[in-house]
Scaffold this active site. Structure first.
Site, PDB file in Angstrom:
ATOM      1  N   LYS A   1       0.776  -1.105  -0.054  1.00 45.33           N
ATOM      2  CA  LYS A   1       0.229   0.131   0.206  1.00 45.33           C
ATOM      3  C   LYS A   1       0.754   1.396   0.007  1.00 45.33           C
ATOM      4  O   LYS A   1       0.433   2.296   0.135  1.00 45.33           O
ATOM      5  CB  LYS A   1      -1.028   0.095   1.166  1.00 45.33           C
ATOM      6  CG  LYS A   1      -1.752  -1.280   1.169  1.00 45.33           C
ATOM      7  CD  LYS A   1      -3.003  -1.199   2.105  1.00 45.33           C
ATOM      8  CE  LYS A   1      -3.870  -2.341   2.357  1.00 45.33           C
ATOM      9  NZ  LYS A   1      -4.198  -2.989   0.948  1.00 45.33           N
ATOM     10  N   CYS A   2       1.940   0.966  -0.332  1.00 38.85           N
ATOM     11  CA  CYS A   2       3.157   2.302  -0.189  1.00 38.85           C
ATOM     12  C   CYS A   2       3.164   3.072  -1.766  1.00 38.85           C
ATOM     13  O   CYS A   2       2.798   2.371  -2.731  1.00 38.85           O
ATOM     14  CB  CYS A   2       4.543   1.653  -0.053  1.00 38.85           C
ATOM     15  SG  CYS A   2       5.753   2.996  -0.076  1.00 38.85           S
ATOM     16  N   GLY A   3       3.360   4.284  -1.763  1.00 37.81           N
ATOM     17  CA  GLY A   3       3.320   4.864  -3.004  1.00 37.81           C
ATOM     18  C   GLY A   3       4.458   4.173  -3.961  1.00 37.81           C
ATOM     19  O   GLY A   3       4.580   4.736  -4.779  1.00 37.81           O
TER      20      GLY A   3
ATOM     21  N   ALA B   1       5.133   1.343  -4.190  1.00 39.06           N
ATOM     22  CA  ALA B   1       4.559   0.094  -4.779  1.00 39.06           C
ATOM     23  C   ALA B   1       4.754  -0.214  -6.400  1.00 39.06           C
ATOM     24  O   ALA B   1       4.913  -1.592  -6.860  1.00 39.06           O
ATOM     25  CB  ALA B   1       3.221  -0.356  -4.074  1.00 39.06           C
TER      26      ALA B   1
END
Length: 158
Positions: A34-36, A38
Site C-alpha cells: 500500500k506504499c506509494g 509499490a
C-alpha cells in the site's frame, strides 16, 4: 556470521537459510503493497525475469513499520503482490526491519551498508540492498531509486 547463515521464512511459512541463494546476485528489498513506491514491484519483477537465469534474484520482505502500509497477513500480502503487481520473485513473511524486533537479516544489511550519515535505520519502504555472489553487501539504495536505475549494477555483478 555470513549473510548465508541467516534463516528466513517464506511468505508461505517455509523456513530456510539464505545459503540457498549462495552464488547468486541478490537484491533484497523491504516492501509494502500500500506504499506509494509499490509500482516498483513491476520493475523488480522485470529485473527478476530478465536476469534470473543468469544467477540473479529479488528477495522481498514485507514490513508494516512505515505508516501502516502493509497491514495484511502473509496470505493477503502474497495475493496482493501476485494479483496486483504480477510478482513471482521470492517473498518472505512480514518482518520488522527496525527496532528491537528487527529481523537479523536487516540488522546485518544495515550494519554492512549504513544509510545517510551512517544511519543504521531503514527510512522507508523499498530500501534496496544489492548483494554480490559471495554474499557481500555491495550497495544500499534509497526507496526513491527505481529498479531500472540499479540494472547496470546488477549486470556488472553477473
Amino acid at each position: 556470521m555470513s549473510i548465508y547463515d541467516i534463516e528466513v521464512t517464506t511468505i508461505r511459512g517455509d523456513r530456510h537459510k539464505l545459503s540457498d541463494y549462495a552464488g547468486k546476485v541478490l537484491l533484497i528489498v523491504n516492501t509494502a503493497t500500500k506504499c506509494g513506491f509499490a509500482p516498483q514491484f513491476k520493475g523488480l519483477q522485470k529485473l527478476y525475469d530478465e536476469y534470473g537465469e543468469r544467477g540473479f534474484t529479488v528477495l522481498g520482505f514485507p514490513s508494516n513499520q512505515f505508516a501502516n502500509q502493509e497491514p495484511g497477513n502473509d496470505a493477503e500480502i502474497a495475493e496482493a503482490c501476485e494479483l496486483n503487481h504480477g510478482v513471482s520473485f521470492p517473498l518472505h513473511a512480514k518482518i520488522d526491519v527496525n527496532g528491537p524486533e528487527a529481523h537479523p537479516l536487516f540488522r546485518r544489511l544495515t550494519k554492512d551498508a549504513p544509510g545517510f550519515l551512517g544511519s543504521k535505520r531503514i527510512k522507508w519502504n523499498f530500501t534496496k540492498f544489492l548483494v554480490d555472489r559471495q554474499g557481500r553487501v555491495v550497495k544500499r539504495f534509497a526507496p526513491t531509486v527505481t529498479p531500472e536505475k540499479i540494472e547496470s549494477r546488477i549486470r556488472a555483478l553477473l
